[in-house]
Design a protein around this motif. Structure first.
Motif, PDB file in Angstrom:
ATOM      1  N   ARG A  10       0.859  -1.191   0.000  1.00 57.00           N
ATOM      2  CA  ARG A  10       0.000   0.000   0.000  1.00 57.00           C
ATOM      3  C   ARG A  10       0.890   1.235   0.000  1.00 57.00           C
ATOM      4  NH1 ARG A  10      -5.293  -0.571   0.892  1.00 57.00           N
ATOM      5  NH2 ARG A  10      -5.399   1.576   1.633  1.00 57.00           N
ATOM      6  N   TRP A  11       1.619   1.427  -1.086  1.00 47.93           N
ATOM      7  CA  TRP A  11       2.546   2.542  -1.183  1.00 47.93           C
ATOM      8  C   TRP A  11       1.829   3.786  -1.682  1.00 47.93           C
ATOM      9  CZ3 TRP A  11       4.559  -1.551  -4.777  1.00 47.93           C
ATOM     10  CH2 TRP A  11       5.209  -2.567  -4.054  1.00 47.93           C
ATOM     11  N   SER A  12       2.495   4.907  -1.509  1.00 53.85           N
ATOM     12  CA  SER A  12       2.062   6.165  -2.100  1.00 53.85           C
ATOM     13  C   SER A  12       3.286   6.824  -2.710  1.00 53.85           C
ATOM     14  CB  SER A  12       1.427   7.079  -1.045  1.00 53.85           C
ATOM     15  OG  SER A  12       2.423   7.545  -0.144  1.00 53.85           O
ATOM     16  N   GLY A  13       3.066   7.953  -3.364  1.00 52.95           N
ATOM     17  CA  GLY A  13       4.191   8.660  -3.957  1.00 52.95           C
ATOM     18  C   GLY A  13       5.163   9.213  -2.938  1.00 52.95           C
ATOM     19  N   SER A  14       4.750   9.208  -1.684  1.00 49.92           N
ATOM     20  CA  SER A  14       5.615   9.719  -0.608  1.00 49.92           C
ATOM     21  C   SER A  14       6.115   8.582   0.285  1.00 49.92           C
ATOM     22  CB  SER A  14       4.845  10.741   0.232  1.00 49.92           C
ATOM     23  OG  SER A  14       3.671  10.162   0.774  1.00 49.92           O
ATOM     24  N   SER A  15       6.290   7.394  -0.301  1.00 51.43           N
ATOM     25  CA  SER A  15       6.764   6.237   0.472  1.00 51.43           C
ATOM     26  C   SER A  15       8.101   5.744  -0.067  1.00 51.43           C
ATOM     27  CB  SER A  15       5.737   5.100   0.403  1.00 51.43           C
ATOM     28  OG  SER A  15       4.471   5.504   0.823  1.00 51.43           O
ATOM     29  N   PRO A  16       9.147   6.588  -0.058  1.00 53.18           N
ATOM     30  CA  PRO A  16      10.405   6.205  -0.699  1.00 53.18           C
ATOM     31  C   PRO A  16      11.076   4.987  -0.083  1.00 53.18           C
ATOM     32  CG  PRO A  16      10.686   8.212   0.573  1.00 53.18           C
ATOM     33  CD  PRO A  16       9.227   7.938   0.515  1.00 53.18           C
ATOM     34  N   GLN A  17      11.083   4.876   1.243  1.00 56.56           N
ATOM     35  CA  GLN A  17      11.796   3.771   1.875  1.00 56.56           C
ATOM     36  C   GLN A  17      11.127   2.440   1.590  1.00 56.56           C
ATOM     37  OE1 GLN A  17      14.854   4.078   3.365  1.00 56.56           O
ATOM     38  NE2 GLN A  17      14.730   1.850   3.086  1.00 56.56           N
ATOM     39  N   GLU A  18       9.792   2.408   1.666  1.00 58.17           N
ATOM     40  CA  GLU A  18       9.076   1.167   1.371  1.00 58.17           C
ATOM     41  C   GLU A  18       9.316   0.724  -0.068  1.00 58.17           C
ATOM     42  OE1 GLU A  18       7.895   3.787   2.859  1.00 58.17           O
ATOM     43  OE2 GLU A  18       6.520   3.299   4.488  1.00 58.17           O
ATOM     44  N   ILE A  19       9.356   1.698  -0.967  1.00 63.47           N
ATOM     45  CA  ILE A  19       9.577   1.368  -2.375  1.00 63.47           C
ATOM     46  C   ILE A  19      11.011   0.890  -2.593  1.00 63.47           C
ATOM     47  CG2 ILE A  19       9.644   2.332  -4.709  1.00 63.47           C
ATOM     48  CD1 ILE A  19       7.362   4.209  -3.806  1.00 63.47           C
ATOM     49  N   LYS A  20      11.969   1.513  -1.913  1.00 62.69           N
ATOM     50  CA  LYS A  20      13.358   1.059  -2.002  1.00 62.69           C
ATOM     51  C   LYS A  20      13.479  -0.383  -1.536  1.00 62.69           C
ATOM     52  CE  LYS A  20      15.762   5.491  -1.510  1.00 62.69           C
ATOM     53  NZ  LYS A  20      16.617   6.335  -0.620  1.00 62.69           N
ATOM     54  N   ASN A  21      12.778  -0.713  -0.462  1.00 63.59           N
ATOM     55  CA  ASN A  21      12.819  -2.083   0.059  1.00 63.59           C
ATOM     56  C   ASN A  21      12.241  -3.057  -0.970  1.00 63.59           C
ATOM     57  OD1 ASN A  21      13.874  -1.095   2.446  1.00 63.59           O
ATOM     58  ND2 ASN A  21      11.903  -1.064   3.504  1.00 63.59           N
ATOM     59  N   ALA A  22      11.163  -2.642  -1.644  1.00 65.93           N
ATOM     60  CA  ALA A  22      10.543  -3.500  -2.651  1.00 65.93           C
ATOM     61  C   ALA A  22      11.478  -3.716  -3.831  1.00 65.93           C
ATOM     62  CB  ALA A  22       9.221  -2.888  -3.119  1.00 65.93           C
ATOM     63  N   ILE A  23      12.129  -2.638  -4.283  1.00 65.68           N
ATOM     64  CA  ILE A  23      13.034  -2.724  -5.430  1.00 65.68           C
ATOM     65  C   ILE A  23      14.209  -3.654  -5.146  1.00 65.68           C
ATOM     66  CG2 ILE A  23      14.627  -1.418  -6.885  1.00 65.68           C
ATOM     67  CD1 ILE A  23      12.828   0.980  -6.565  1.00 65.68           C
ATOM     68  N   SER A  24      14.657  -3.675  -3.908  1.00 64.95           N
ATOM     69  CA  SER A  24      15.862  -4.432  -3.557  1.00 64.95           C
ATOM     70  C   SER A  24      15.727  -5.924  -3.828  1.00 64.95           C
ATOM     71  CB  SER A  24      16.205  -4.207  -2.075  1.00 64.95           C
ATOM     72  OG  SER A  24      15.218  -4.776  -1.236  1.00 64.95           O
ATOM     73  N   SER A  25      14.504  -6.429  -3.879  1.00 65.85           N
ATOM     74  CA  SER A  25      14.298  -7.861  -4.102  1.00 65.85           C
ATOM     75  C   SER A  25      13.957  -8.192  -5.552  1.00 65.85           C
ATOM     76  CB  SER A  25      13.179  -8.376  -3.193  1.00 65.85           C
ATOM     77  OG  SER A  25      11.947  -7.745  -3.505  1.00 65.85           O
ATOM     78  N   LEU A  26      13.927  -7.158  -6.420  1.00 67.00           N
ATOM     79  CA  LEU A  26      13.531  -7.351  -7.807  1.00 67.00           C
ATOM     80  C   LEU A  26      14.622  -6.881  -8.762  1.00 67.00           C
ATOM     81  CD1 LEU A  26       9.882  -5.947  -7.525  1.00 67.00           C
ATOM     82  CD2 LEU A  26      10.574  -8.352  -7.470  1.00 67.00           C
ATOM     83  N   SER A  27      14.546  -7.355  -9.996  1.00 69.23           N
ATOM     84  CA  SER A  27      15.512  -6.968 -11.028  1.00 69.23           C
ATOM     85  C   SER A  27      14.809  -6.166 -12.115  1.00 69.23           C
ATOM     86  CB  SER A  27      16.152  -8.213 -11.656  1.00 69.23           C
ATOM     87  OG  SER A  27      16.851  -8.965 -10.690  1.00 69.23           O
ATOM     88  N   GLU A  46      12.816   1.742 -13.644  1.00 70.95           N
ATOM     89  CA  GLU A  46      14.136   1.317 -13.191  1.00 70.95           C
ATOM     90  C   GLU A  46      14.439   1.763 -11.757  1.00 70.95           C
ATOM     91  OE1 GLU A  46      16.516  -0.334 -14.939  1.00 70.95           O
ATOM     92  OE2 GLU A  46      15.607  -0.429 -16.944  1.00 70.95           O
ATOM     93  N   LYS A  47      14.042   3.010 -11.424  1.00 71.86           N
ATOM     94  CA  LYS A  47      14.501   3.613 -10.168  1.00 71.86           C
ATOM     95  C   LYS A  47      13.331   3.959  -9.243  1.00 71.86           C
ATOM     96  CE  LYS A  47      18.500   5.616 -12.549  1.00 71.86           C
ATOM     97  NZ  LYS A  47      19.216   6.870 -12.905  1.00 71.86           N
ATOM     98  N   GLU A  48      13.666   4.137  -7.984  1.00 68.82           N
ATOM     99  CA  GLU A  48      12.657   4.448  -6.966  1.00 68.82           C
ATOM    100  C   GLU A  48      11.877   5.722  -7.303  1.00 68.82           C
ATOM    101  OE1 GLU A  48      11.873   7.332  -3.922  1.00 68.82           O
ATOM    102  OE2 GLU A  48      14.008   6.906  -4.202  1.00 68.82           O
ATOM    103  N   LYS A  49      12.568   6.736  -7.813  1.00 73.68           N
ATOM    104  CA  LYS A  49      11.890   7.979  -8.164  1.00 73.68           C
ATOM    105  C   LYS A  49      10.873   7.751  -9.271  1.00 73.68           C
ATOM    106  CE  LYS A  49      12.740  12.731  -9.741  1.00 73.68           C
ATOM    107  NZ  LYS A  49      13.782  13.711 -10.164  1.00 73.68           N
ATOM    108  N   GLU A  50      11.232   6.953 -10.270  1.00 74.06           N
ATOM    109  CA  GLU A  50      10.313   6.656 -11.369  1.00 74.06           C
ATOM    110  C   GLU A  50       9.065   5.931 -10.856  1.00 74.06           C
ATOM    111  OE1 GLU A  50      13.569   6.043 -14.993  1.00 74.06           O
ATOM    112  OE2 GLU A  50      12.819   4.321 -13.869  1.00 74.06           O
ATOM    113  N   ILE A  51       9.258   5.054  -9.902  1.00 72.89           N
ATOM    114  CA  ILE A  51       8.129   4.294  -9.353  1.00 72.89           C
ATOM    115  C   ILE A  51       7.215   5.210  -8.558  1.00 72.89           C
ATOM    116  CG2 ILE A  51       7.478   2.434  -7.757  1.00 72.89           C
ATOM    117  CD1 ILE A  51      10.195   1.110  -8.606  1.00 72.89           C
ATOM    118  N   ARG A  52       7.782   6.113  -7.780  1.00 68.69           N
ATOM    119  CA  ARG A  52       6.948   7.063  -7.026  1.00 68.69           C
ATOM    120  C   ARG A  52       6.134   7.939  -7.976  1.00 68.69           C
ATOM    121  NH1 ARG A  52       9.362  10.881  -4.203  1.00 68.69           N
ATOM    122  NH2 ARG A  52      11.545  10.479  -4.717  1.00 68.69           N
ATOM    123  N   GLN A  53       6.770   8.372  -9.050  1.00 70.54           N
ATOM    124  CA  GLN A  53       6.049   9.183 -10.049  1.00 70.54           C
ATOM    125  C   GLN A  53       4.954   8.362 -10.735  1.00 70.54           C
ATOM    126  OE1 GLN A  53       9.398  10.381 -12.452  1.00 70.54           O
ATOM    127  NE2 GLN A  53       9.739  12.276 -11.298  1.00 70.54           N
TER     128      GLN A  53
END
Length: 237
Positions: free
Chosen positions: A44-61, A87-94
């Motif tokens: 349940r992320w939002s555009g202001s959830s950078p750490q949660e998204i970083k954690n999600a990215i870390s397990s994916l390619s 590719e990147k956390e910023k792109e995912i938040r956007q």
């Protein structure tokens, strides 16, 4: 996830008044039956959830696809609920913000339950495998060439479910686009055994899970080494 737990998940969704499973739940169903799915993480992320998204990215390619999870929307692309090649956390938040804005404009009453972030599947032939519960004939399994082409060409075959592997192989040969799976014009041939196994397993799901009225994997990417379900829809009846 054992079948008893799958039944419980489905019954809880029905008791909540939902018309079908969320995609992460539907993929858990496929995975439990042995159908390969794209590696993913949901939240349940939002555009202001950078750490949660970083954690999600870390397990994916990367590259990754971001998908809307909503009990009210089953055709995500129709409301701008899918963004690919991230590719990147910023792109995912956007992308999260973009999807939220799209939903608010095109389906303002829809509930956003979260998002699914998944690895994009390797290239291959897009096929569709479906199951439905017919009022007269009972459970039926369907196979065809997938993507948007299936709606245009109607190039599909059907069998009463459940089926055996030999019947799944016959279904594949019946569609006019079968040469695409065998190496047409330099394409790499698909793994026919894995593809047939996936058809058989869908036939098992639609037979055993009586609460399911209709299910559709579209596309499932058939390659030389894999048969991976990318998008799946499961509806109750």
């Amino acid at each position: 996830m054992i079948k008893r737990e799958l039944k419980k998940m489905i019954k809880e969704a029905i008791s909540d008044g939902r018309k079908g499973l969320l995609e992460d739940e539907a993929k858990a169903l496929l995975s439990a039956y042995g159908i390969a799915v794209s590696k993913s993480v949901s939240g349940r992320w939002s555009g202001s959830s950078p750490q949660e998204i970083k954690n999600a990215i870390s397990s994916l390619s990367p590259p990754l696809a971001l998908k809307l999870l909503s009990p009210d929307i089953f055709h995500k692309s129709d409301v701008g609920g899918v963004v690919t090649n991230l590719e990147k956390e910023k792109e995912i938040r956007q992308a999260i913000i973009r999807i939220e804005n799209n939903v608010s404009k095109k389906s303002p009453r829809a509930k956003i339950a979260g998002f699914l972030l998944e690895e994009m599947a390797p290239k291959g032939v897009e096929v569709i495998i479906g199951g439905l519960r017919d009022g007269q004939f009972g459970p039926v399994v369907m196979f065809g060439i997938g993507g948007i082409v299936v709606e245009l060409l109607k190039d599909v075959s059907y069998r009463l479910a459940p089926i055996q592997k030999i019947e799944a192989l016959e279904m594949m040969k019946e569609v006019k686009s079968y040469p695409l799976l065998t190496g047409f014009r330099g394409l790499r041939p698909a793994d026919m055994d894995k593809l047939a196994d996936a058809i058989v397993k869908v036939s098992e799901i639609i037979t055993e899970m009586e609460e399911i009225r209709e299910m559709e994997i579209n596309p499932l990417i058939a390659s030389e080494t894999d048969a991976i379900a990318v998008d799946v829809r499961v509806l109750f009846g």
